[in-house]
Motif scaffolding. Structure first.
Motif, PDB file in Angstrom:
ATOM      1  N   LEU A   4       0.838  -1.194   0.000  1.00 33.22           N
ATOM      2  CA  LEU A   4       0.000   0.000   0.000  1.00 33.22           C
ATOM      3  C   LEU A   4       0.877   1.250   0.000  1.00 33.22           C
ATOM      4  O   LEU A   4       2.018   1.221   0.462  1.00 33.22           O
ATOM      5  CB  LEU A   4      -0.922   0.004   1.220  1.00 33.22           C
ATOM      6  CG  LEU A   4      -1.890  -1.181   1.335  1.00 33.22           C
ATOM      7  CD1 LEU A   4      -2.716  -1.062   2.606  1.00 33.22           C
ATOM      8  CD2 LEU A   4      -2.802  -1.254   0.130  1.00 33.22           C
TER       9      LEU A   4
ATOM     10  N   LYS B 224      -8.192  -3.583   1.936  1.00 38.35           N
ATOM     11  CA  LYS B 224      -6.811  -4.027   1.766  1.00 38.35           C
ATOM     12  C   LYS B 224      -6.789  -5.454   1.245  1.00 38.35           C
ATOM     13  O   LYS B 224      -6.085  -5.768   0.280  1.00 38.35           O
ATOM     14  CB  LYS B 224      -6.090  -3.941   3.119  1.00 38.35           C
ATOM     15  CG  LYS B 224      -4.661  -4.427   3.093  1.00 38.35           C
ATOM     16  CD  LYS B 224      -4.038  -4.332   4.461  1.00 38.35           C
ATOM     17  CE  LYS B 224      -3.561  -5.685   4.908  1.00 38.35           C
ATOM     18  NZ  LYS B 224      -2.970  -5.674   6.242  1.00 38.35           N
TER      19      LYS B 224
ATOM     20  N   ALA C 198      -6.530   3.684  11.550  1.00 37.49           N
ATOM     21  CA  ALA C 198      -7.660   2.807  11.879  1.00 37.49           C
ATOM     22  C   ALA C 198      -7.255   1.769  12.912  1.00 37.49           C
ATOM     23  O   ALA C 198      -8.026   1.430  13.806  1.00 37.49           O
ATOM     24  CB  ALA C 198      -8.168   2.126  10.614  1.00 37.49           C
TER      25      ALA C 198
ATOM     26  N   LYS D 232      -3.651  -7.112  -6.725  1.00 40.38           N
ATOM     27  CA  LYS D 232      -2.653  -6.065  -6.945  1.00 40.38           C
ATOM     28  C   LYS D 232      -1.701  -6.486  -8.057  1.00 40.38           C
ATOM     29  O   LYS D 232      -1.203  -7.603  -8.087  1.00 40.38           O
ATOM     30  CB  LYS D 232      -1.870  -5.818  -5.656  1.00 40.38           C
ATOM     31  CG  LYS D 232      -1.124  -4.514  -5.659  1.00 40.38           C
ATOM     32  CD  LYS D 232      -1.829  -3.514  -4.776  1.00 40.38           C
ATOM     33  CE  LYS D 232      -1.308  -2.116  -5.032  1.00 40.38           C
ATOM     34  NZ  LYS D 232      -2.034  -1.111  -4.289  1.00 40.38           N
TER      35      LYS D 232
ATOM     36  N   LEU E 207     -11.555   0.482  10.780  1.00 39.28           N
ATOM     37  CA  LEU E 207     -10.481  -0.500  10.637  1.00 39.28           C
ATOM     38  C   LEU E 207     -10.962  -1.689   9.814  1.00 39.28           C
ATOM     39  O   LEU E 207     -10.257  -2.178   8.934  1.00 39.28           O
ATOM     40  CB  LEU E 207     -10.003  -0.956  12.012  1.00 39.28           C
ATOM     41  CG  LEU E 207      -8.952  -2.058  12.002  1.00 39.28           C
ATOM     42  CD1 LEU E 207      -7.709  -1.595  11.260  1.00 39.28           C
ATOM     43  CD2 LEU E 207      -8.579  -2.465  13.409  1.00 39.28           C
TER      44      LEU E 207
ATOM     45  N   ARG F  87      -7.934  -5.450  -2.327  1.00 38.61           N
ATOM     46  CA  ARG F  87      -6.993  -4.754  -3.196  1.00 38.61           C
ATOM     47  C   ARG F  87      -5.750  -5.600  -3.424  1.00 38.61           C
ATOM     48  O   ARG F  87      -5.223  -5.677  -4.511  1.00 38.61           O
ATOM     49  CB  ARG F  87      -6.587  -3.437  -2.536  1.00 38.61           C
ATOM     50  CG  ARG F  87      -6.749  -2.257  -3.478  1.00 38.61           C
ATOM     51  CD  ARG F  87      -6.409  -0.983  -2.755  1.00 38.61           C
ATOM     52  NE  ARG F  87      -7.590  -0.333  -2.203  1.00 38.61           N
ATOM     53  CZ  ARG F  87      -7.550   0.568  -1.227  1.00 38.61           C
ATOM     54  NH1 ARG F  87      -6.397   0.900  -0.672  1.00 38.61           N
ATOM     55  NH2 ARG F  87      -8.639   1.128  -0.811  1.00 38.61           N
ATOM     56  N   ILE F  88      -5.302  -6.240  -2.350  1.00 40.08           N
ATOM     57  CA  ILE F  88      -4.035  -6.951  -2.439  1.00 40.08           C
ATOM     58  C   ILE F  88      -4.170  -8.232  -3.239  1.00 40.08           C
ATOM     59  O   ILE F  88      -3.245  -8.647  -3.921  1.00 40.08           O
ATOM     60  CB  ILE F  88      -3.481  -7.170  -1.024  1.00 40.08           C
ATOM     61  CG1 ILE F  88      -2.862  -5.850  -0.602  1.00 40.08           C
ATOM     62  CG2 ILE F  88      -2.457  -8.268  -0.979  1.00 40.08           C
ATOM     63  CD1 ILE F  88      -2.630  -5.677   0.797  1.00 40.08           C
TER      64      ILE F  88
ATOM     65  N   LEU G  54      -4.661   3.315   7.200  1.00 36.53           N
ATOM     66  CA  LEU G  54      -4.709   1.985   7.799  1.00 36.53           C
ATOM     67  C   LEU G  54      -4.173   2.032   9.228  1.00 36.53           C
ATOM     68  O   LEU G  54      -4.777   1.514  10.169  1.00 36.53           O
ATOM     69  CB  LEU G  54      -3.894   1.005   6.954  1.00 36.53           C
ATOM     70  CG  LEU G  54      -3.857  -0.437   7.436  1.00 36.53           C
ATOM     71  CD1 LEU G  54      -5.260  -1.017   7.469  1.00 36.53           C
ATOM     72  CD2 LEU G  54      -2.982  -1.289   6.537  1.00 36.53           C
TER      73      LEU G  54
ATOM     74  N   ASN H  86     -11.105  -0.750   6.297  1.00 39.93           N
ATOM     75  CA  ASN H  86      -9.740  -0.688   5.786  1.00 39.93           C
ATOM     76  C   ASN H  86      -9.167  -2.065   5.474  1.00 39.93           C
ATOM     77  O   ASN H  86      -8.556  -2.270   4.442  1.00 39.93           O
ATOM     78  CB  ASN H  86      -8.846  -0.024   6.837  1.00 39.93           C
ATOM     79  CG  ASN H  86      -8.429   1.354   6.407  1.00 39.93           C
ATOM     80  OD1 ASN H  86      -7.868   1.507   5.335  1.00 39.93           O
ATOM     81  ND2 ASN H  86      -8.722   2.337   7.213  1.00 39.93           N
TER      82      ASN H  86
END
Lengths: 404, 263
Positions: free
Chosen positions: A104, B20, A115, B27, B13, B23-24, A112, B16
């Motif tokens: 990221l 994540k 959070a 990626k 969180l 997205r990963i 992140l 997030n």
């Protein structure tokens, strides 16, 4: 107001001898009626509290329970008995950027990380610019952090933790992050937090940091509080207690990998017992007794002398002084000599170290560990004895040194 | 209970971590997030082609419904074993409720599942259009959210449980793959539930203890109009996922305090 209260905190660890438990290891242990684990009290009956605005240092040798104590206060670990009460938002610098993901970008990681600390997205959005500004990474904020240097990652983590304005900040050995400029900036910032009435808890082996920042120091020894009080007293006692036990690695003052250790230090040419004392201009020499647990190639021995208020007077090492050491193994002696000590009267602190040539591995560092005094017969002031002379020539008469 | 409600405070969180996670996964790939749609599309196409070529007498729509539900289940369970153990630095250094990990893992898989359901609906409409397959979409369709919630409760319950187990028992990971293989055949995916009812006799009640049985059966009801059996025991088994959710989360909350000690 009490911001941290630890009441009778104890922590029991079950140390396994076989690494992570698997079905097989449990099975084998049961069959052989062997206990695959051993109980170890990392902390025992810890009681202390911290007031708002107070900075508390936690010192002690490796394995004394410093990190465990901080982890329990940060509530990443649960105490076995007792409890910890904290009031206000807590941020910990135990491991900077623990929640960072390499794929990221810096921006995504800031959100992140925020959070993870439980900070609302709105707050992070508001603080975003100041976080980036403090980290000094505005050019790289859209770059995945896997392309960052390790120093940059730490700077970003530090910036997030400090910009979200915590009421309690836990710091474990990381006051020295980033380059000189960043260190200065973060020191100033921590100073400002102190003034703003925040509580800081600092665990460190660096006695200089402890003396400089802390109002009160807790000395942990084998999981118990050995002493707590004003920095000067507790730190001095800790250094002395650490020196009294020259055998057994855990009880030597200082920090490092301990693959090579400074086992004992003898001040030569100083009179008698107690704190070594020298005269300005004396030959100063120190005999360092070391022990290398394994063969270490190209080690470097270093020293530094600081004034009692941590101004560096002089420092060098065997590399700079062109005394290459091929390897050390087992016990040995190293003698450090400073010819005609150019220091004026005062209290000084000697630091010693054994490290690798590139400074990346610290085998053993003893920062500000050995106090000594210098007395001088001259009334010159300052730190350095510049042997000053005056030549007085009234009337402009030409002296012997001048051309004419 | 308070600790469960506390998790709402950590929605940022969770969001997030879910993002994540998604997205990963893709990626660096050219098509990126589109893969969540392309994957099930090709899977359905391949099943379609080969079942035709090999003339295997399996009802394609009900197989696909079963497989999609099964994939959601499998993804969650196989991700769950690493949900905690893959984050040692977070576990050791931070203090948010650990339930965030299995929850965000399940939610990420849920999003993938929902997208694959869109593909399924498109595929089924095409299939019925060109091959004269009659799909009775009707009243049961409004039950779809309910069934998804049921399965999500199930995977969250199991996910929390296995995430926890792997912290203390590294073998969980390896047991999981064997367990899932057996579980696959114990779930009516390759075969209709009716067949078990006919041949299993009294063991059918035992068979209903597999909480994936009501889940798959209900999806088939919703999408294909294949009515579930009317036995009261079947409806009772629909409550199993919530029981598992409760047990899994309770177990997790009891153990989460000591995760950091084990890492």
């Amino acid at each position: 107001m009490k911001t941290i209260e630890a009441i009778n905190v104890s922590k029991l660890f079950r140390l396994r001898h076989t690494g992570t438990p698997t079905l097989k290891s449990r099975f084998v242990d049961t069959i052989k009626r062997r206990r695959g684990s051993e109980d170890f009290w990392a902390l025992r009956n810890i009681n202390f509290s911290a007031e708002a605005g107070e900075t508390i240092g936690v010192i002690g040798p490796n394995g004394c329970g410093k990190t465990t104590l901080l982890s329990i206060i940060a509530s990443t670990m649960a105490p076995t008995t007792g409890r910890v009460i904290t009031r206000g938002r807590l941020a910990s610098l135990l491991e900077l950027g623990a929640g960072f993901h390499p794929d990221l970008t810096g921006r995504e990681n800031i959100f992140l990380n925020g959070a993870i600390m439980g900070i609302p997205r709105r707050t992070i959005e508001e603080k975003f610019d100041s976080i980036v500004a403090f980290s000094g990474l505005d050019h790289f904020i859209e770059t995945p952090i896997k392309f960052y240097s390790s120093g940059m990652v730490v700077r970003l983590g530090f910036s997030v933790a400090i910009e979200v304005n915590p009421d309690i900040l836990l710091v474990d050995e990381v006051l020295a992050v980033g380059d000189q400029a960043f260190q200065k900036k973060s020191s100033r910032r921590i100073q400002r937090m102190k003034e703003a009435g925040k509580t800081l808890l600092v665990a460190s082996h660096d006695m200089g940091t402890i003396r400089r920042f802390c109002d009160r120091v807790i000395h942990l020894q084998n999981g118990e509080i050995d002493e707590q009080g004003v920095p000067a007293g507790v730190v001095d006692n800790y250094i002395q207690s650490a020196q009294e036990l020259p055998d057994g690695l855990g009880k030597i003052a200082g920090w490092g990998t301990m693959e090579a250790v400074i086992r004992g230090v003898k001040f030569r040419g100083s009179g008698g017992n107690g704190k070594p004392a020298y005269r300005t201009g004396d030959d100063f020499s120190v005999e360092i007794e070391y022990f290398a647990a394994r063969k270490i190639e190209n080690p470097v021995f270093g020293y530094a002398v600081h004034t009692h208020d941590f101004q560096l007077c002089s420092g060098s090492n065997t590399q700079i002084d062109r005394c290459p050491i091929e390897a050390i193994e087992g016990p040995g002696l190293m003698k450090l000599s400073l010819e005609s000590l150019p220091l004026l009267r005062g209290h000084y602190l000697l630091s010693l170290s054994i490290h690798s040539q590139d400074h990346n591995i610290n085998y053993h560092r003893q920062d500000y560990t050995y106090p000594f005094d210098v007395v001088s017969s001259t009334d010159r002031t300052g730190i350095v004895d510049a042997t000053s002379r005056w030549d007085f020539r009234p009337g402009g008469e030409k002296g012997p040194g001048s051309q004419g | 209970m308070n600790r469960i409600l506390e998790i709402i405070k950590w929605k940022d969180l969770i969001r997030n971590l879910v993002l994540k996670n998604l997205r990963i996964r893709y990626k660096g790939s050219v098509l990126g997030f589109l893969w969540t749609m392309i994957n099930p599309m090709f899977m359905m196409l391949i099943y379609f082609i080969f079942l035709r070529l090999l003339r295997i007498a399996i009802d394609l729509p009900s197989l696909l419904v079963g497989i999609l539900a099964w994939q959601y289940f499998v993804m969650c369970l196989s991700d769950s074993v690493n949900a905690i153990t893959a984050h040692p630095s977070l576990i050791k250094r931070t203090s948010f409720p650990r339930l965030v990990f299995p929850l965000s893992m399940v939610l990420a898989n849920l999003i993938n599942f929902l997208l694959s359901l869109i593909v399924l609906v498109l595929f089924l409409s095409g299939y019925s259009l060109f091959f004269g397959y009659t799909i009775t979409l009707g009243l049961p369709l409004i039950l779809l959210p309910g069934v998804i919630i049921l399965q999500t409760a199930l995977v969250l319950g199991f996910g929390s449980f296995f995430a926890c187990c792997n912290v203390y028992f590294k073998d969980t990971e390896h047991i999981m793959s064997i367990l899932l293989l057996a579980w696959f055949f114990l779930t009516p995916i390759m075969y209709p539930l009716e067949k078990v009812r006919e041949s299993a006799g009294q063991f059918f009640n035992l068979y209903l203890l597999n909480p994936m049985v009501p889940v798959v059966t209900l999806y088939r009801w919703v999408f294909l109009g294949i009515a579930p059996p009317t036995s009261p025991l079947f409806y009772l088994s629909c409550l199993l996922p919530f029981l598992i959710l409760f047990a899994g989360v309770t177990f997790f909350l009891k153990k989460e305090l000591y995760f950091a000690d084990e890492m």
